[in-house]
Scaffold this active site. Structure first.
Site, PDB file in Angstrom:
ATOM      1  CE1 TYR A 678      17.201 -74.793 -35.236  1.00 19.40           C
ATOM      2  CE2 TYR A 678      17.780 -72.824 -33.846  1.00 19.40           C
ATOM      3  CZ  TYR A 678      16.995 -73.471 -34.905  1.00 19.40           C
ATOM      4  OH  TYR A 678      15.975 -72.560 -35.395  1.00 19.40           O
ATOM      5  CB  THR A 709      12.855 -80.262 -34.600  1.00 20.53           C
ATOM      6  OG1 THR A 709      11.870 -79.390 -35.451  1.00 20.53           O
ATOM      7  CG2 THR A 709      12.900 -81.760 -34.940  1.00 20.53           C
ATOM      8  CG  ASP A 710      14.908 -74.505 -32.266  1.00 18.26           C
ATOM      9  OD1 ASP A 710      13.857 -73.803 -32.935  1.00 18.26           O
ATOM     10  OD2 ASP A 710      16.048 -73.726 -31.458  1.00 18.26           O
ATOM     11  CD1 TRP A 711       9.908 -72.563 -36.581  1.00 17.54           C
ATOM     12  CD2 TRP A 711      10.115 -73.878 -35.254  1.00 17.54           C
ATOM     13  NE1 TRP A 711       8.451 -72.696 -36.081  1.00 17.54           N
ATOM     14  CE2 TRP A 711       8.501 -73.582 -35.057  1.00 17.54           C
ATOM     15  CE3 TRP A 711      10.170 -74.895 -34.018  1.00 17.54           C
ATOM     16  CZ2 TRP A 711       7.582 -73.895 -34.137  1.00 17.54           C
ATOM     17  CZ3 TRP A 711       9.281 -75.345 -32.954  1.00 17.54           C
ATOM     18  CH2 TRP A 711       7.794 -74.887 -33.268  1.00 17.54           C
TER      19      TRP A 711
END
Ligand code: BGC
Length: 766
Positions: A678, A709-711
């Site tokens: 993030y 990506t991260d969420w």
């Protein structure tokens, strides 16, 4: 059973168990036993005066502390697991009533207390220690001669723990201190169990004569309570070793000073001196260590003999014979450290470069262990050009080797590796450099000043060449069957379809973290993700219970790579049985501060142990054609404001500490997927950071897999595609991509390059 054709599971979500005789493998007995074994191997015996442990059969014990009931099998957030049950410490003891005699009334008091707390809506995170009624203490004292104190700690993602008036995470709370004092005043034999995710204060028992023994049992998964009992009774012999340094106080960790300085950035001024590299090197810091990195006792003893290092210009092979000199069977972890000469580049006084765990050695039995590594592994990254800029350099001078049972006690070998001249082992690039790091620590404890200012960033023009659109329509299965190549297949996709594929897809089946793919027109299946690391996380309301393994730190403490690989394989099978394709594990950030909310999900303060453990797990997972996702790339070592926080790190610390574990894992295990973090890295979101993703990861390390990506990060999807971050999860920003295409800021080629890597991942699945 009929062999499944490709993508049957993601497409039709059938209920096909994977165990023998059509039994289910999810949370099966074998996996639960594996979890228990890992919890015993991952526990570290820190103190054992007068051989207090193991306790003799029939010993009467009283267990103190709410943690015996509200046992923490793992932390929270996406790193949690929902197993069919969690065996707490008291239950573990009850199961072995034939071995130890527990004072039930005390444990039942704690049970009631914890139930009351839950009823009142108090979570494990906020639950304070229970008061200790005097009358119960008196009865416990009359009944038992041995007291066991359980101290638990809980943390979770998105929030760090604190060390101030509101939270005394690292230290014992007042209530805990009172309990410890009362118990030590009333019992002659006191044993401590630390049910924690990573490092907390250990000085309160290490220096307290009234406490005889202590085991860091970690957060040991669903059978953690029983595993603790295995150790206390001597049914298992501890063989775990610390993967972090235990310092006397929170302030001793070099990261502490700046940890809460700002929510917007973290300056990594300690540079490469993280963990034992700091404590063993910086003058005056050794004395601040309670238990050094690599430390751990056993119920038996080992000696090391015939220690040699055979050195060539390419490779170092260290060999040592380990002999069990005690009277119980046990395993030992052989650790090999090197020290590089202090030259123009400052160096830690010890760095781990190899380890191996012996088999279980019977009393008197020996085993000869060989540990080999490349001389290039001892090189340092020259980010300032004092020798040659952006190169890994072996500086001239003498390299020494240490072998032993922890960083402090490792024995200096006579054999040395000597270089008359500097040797460049790799010529790389200046990537992801900081603009705002003004100083960094050196081995002598002084700070080196660093230049600040705007850094010119490299660009990586897209090299993808679009193929001719075919006349007939091909399905993805045609690519799998070799009827058409992937680029021609991609040429059939409309721009909208490309945009669709670089974003996450709605969940199906038991997943709650969404999926990828999903384009029925061309037969692209929807493949689902699910979280880890301590097991396959399936939400409670899906009614599937999975095996909760010990957390990453605890497994790392076993220093047993085979065990890690077997756990990776077991978890992958549970994912597969539930028609899940992508397991969002292992997590590979560094234990930089004791307060990081996700330490339990990460392995260690040391990148070598972390990288080796991650590689072992990836190998296990991918042996079952389940995708492993190595996360969070990189420098997500703090949770506060994680979506906006900028990790400000030197290139050298990146290369030698924070990226090192990823590099080891990528090169050794070839993970199919990497998840960016993030946070920003030196001013740029990691998912938009082309130097990090294209420059270092793909070009320099040769990474072939895909990147997610991260969420729901805060970065820009269009910039992510351009930087080679292939997919945005859990959903893409389609409107932005279409707009960027229209405005010619983004090209079809750039989208195709990402889609190709996503489809390669799907094609790899069975
Ligand atoms: C976490 C990831 C996780 C993802 C999906 C994020 O909040 O940082 O580690 O895999 O959620 O649940």
């Amino acid at each position: 059973m009929q062999k499944l054709t490709k993508w049957v599971r993601p497409t039709y979500l059938p209920c096909i168990p994977l165990g023998d005789n059509r039994s289910s493998i999810t949370a099966c007995d074998a996996h639960i036993q594996l979890s228990r074994q890992a919890a015993t191997e991952g526990a570290v015996l820190l103190k054992n005066e007068h051989h207090t442990l193991p306790l003799e059969k029939g010993t009467k014990v009283a267990i103190f502390g709410k943690g015996q009931i509200a046992y923490i099998n793992c932390g929270g957030g996406s790193g949690t697991v929902n197993p069919p049950y969690v065996r707490n410490i008291y239950e573990g003891f009850k199961m072995k009533k034939d071995k130890l005699d527990v004072f039930d009334a005390l444990s039942l008091y704690y049970e009631e207390y914890v139930e009351e707390q839950y009823k009142e809506g108090v979570s494990r995170k906020d639950m304070v220690e229970a008061p200790l009624p005097k009358e119960l203490l008196e009865r416990a004292k009359a009944y038992a001669d041995t007291a066991i104190i359980v101290i638990s700690r809980y943390s979770e993602e998105n929030v760090d723990r604190r060390n101030d008036g509101t939270d005394t995470y690292f230290y014992l709370s007042d209530m805990e201190q009172n309990m410890v004092q009362t118990v030590t005043e009333n019992f002659a034999n006191v044993i401590v169990l630390l049910n924690v995710g990573a490092m907390i204060d250990t000085s309160w028992f290490a220096y307290n004569k009234a406490i005889a023994s202590a085991i860091m049992i970690g957060q040991g998964g669903m059978e953690g309570g029983l595993a603790a009992e295995d150790l206390i009774t001597g049914d298992a012999n501890p063989s775990g070793k610390l993967v972090d340094t235990c310092a006397q106080s929170f302030d001793d960790y070099p990261s502490s000073e700046g940890f809460h300085e700002s929510d917007d950035y973290v300056k990594y001024t300690e540079d490469i001196f993280v963990g034992y590299r700091y404590f063993e090197t910086i003058p005056g810091k050794k004395e601040r260590v309670v238990y050094p990195f690599g430390y751990g006792l056993s119920y038996t003893t080992f000696t090391y003999s015939n220690m040699t290092a055979h050195c060539t210009s390419e490779t170092i092979v260290v060999s040592v014979t380990v002999t069990n000199t005690g009277n119980r069977a046990g395993k030992e972890v052989v650790q090999v450290y090197y020290s590089a000469p202090e030259g123009k580049l400052t160096k830690p006084s010890r760095e781990l470069c190899g380890f191996a765990k012996t088999k279980e050695l019977a009393p008197g039995e020996s085993e000869t262990i060989w540990v080999s590594f490349s001389t290039a592994d001892m090189a340092s990254f020259d980010d300032m050009g004092v020798i040659e800029k952006s190169c890994f350099v072996l500086e001239k001078g003498i390299y020494r080797f240490y072998v032993g049972c922890n960083v402090r006690e490792a024995i200096l070998l006579e054999d040395i590796f000597e270089l008359p001249e500097n040797v460049i082992t790799e010529r790389l690039h200046s990537y992801a450099a900081p603009e705002k790091l003004d100083k960094r620590l050196r081995a002598d404890g002084t700070y080196e000043e660093l230049p600040c200012g705007t850094v010119e960033r490299a660009s990586f023009p897209c090299t993808y060449k679009c193929a001719e659109k075919p006349e007939q329509t091909y399905m993805l299965l045609d690519v799998a069957n070799g009827k058409v190549d992937l680029d021609t297949f991609i040429a059939q996709l409309t721009d909208d379809e490309l945009v669709h594929l670089v974003g996450g897809q709605p969940r199906s089946g038991v997943s709650d973290t969404c999926g990828m793919g999903a384009l029925p027109r061309l037969g692209i299946p929807a493949v689902m993700t699910e979280d880890g690391p301590a097991g396959v996380r399936i939400c409670l309301d899906r009614c599937v219970r999975t095996t909760a393994f010990p957390v990453a730190t605890c497994i790392a403490q076993s220093w047993n790579l085979e065990l890690m690989e077997v756990i990776g394989r077991a978890g992958a099978l549970e994912a597969k049985e539930n028609n899940l394709s992508i397991w969002l594990t292992p997590a590979l950030n560094i234990h930089r501060s004791p307060l990081c909310g996700r330490n339990f999900e990460y392995f260690s303060e040391d990148p070598f142990v972390s990288g080796k453990m991650a590689a072992a797990k990836v190998k296990g997972i991918q042996s079952q054609n389940i995708v492993a996702t190595v996360k969070h790339f990189a420098c997500n070592n703090k949770e506060t404001n994680r979506h906006r926080s900028d990790s400000i790190v030197s290139e050298r610390a990146l290369r030698e500490i924070y990226l090192k574990g990823f590099e080891i894992c990528v090169k050794e295990a070839k993970p199919q997927m990497i998840m960016t973090a993030y946070n920003l890295l030196n001013g740029i979101y990691t998912s938009e950071n082309a130097e990090l993703l294209m420059g270092i990861l793909r070009n320099e390390w040769g990474y072939q897999g895909m990147i997610t990506t991260d969420w729901a990060n805060l970065a820009n999807h269009s910039a992510e595609v351009m930087a080679g971050n292939d997919i945005r999860m859990p959903e893409g920003t389609s409107w932005l991509l279409r707009q960027s295409l229209e405005e010619k800021k983004l090209t079809r080629e750039e989208l195709c390059a990402c889609v190709k890597r996503i489809l390669e991942m799907i094609l790899w699945l069975d």
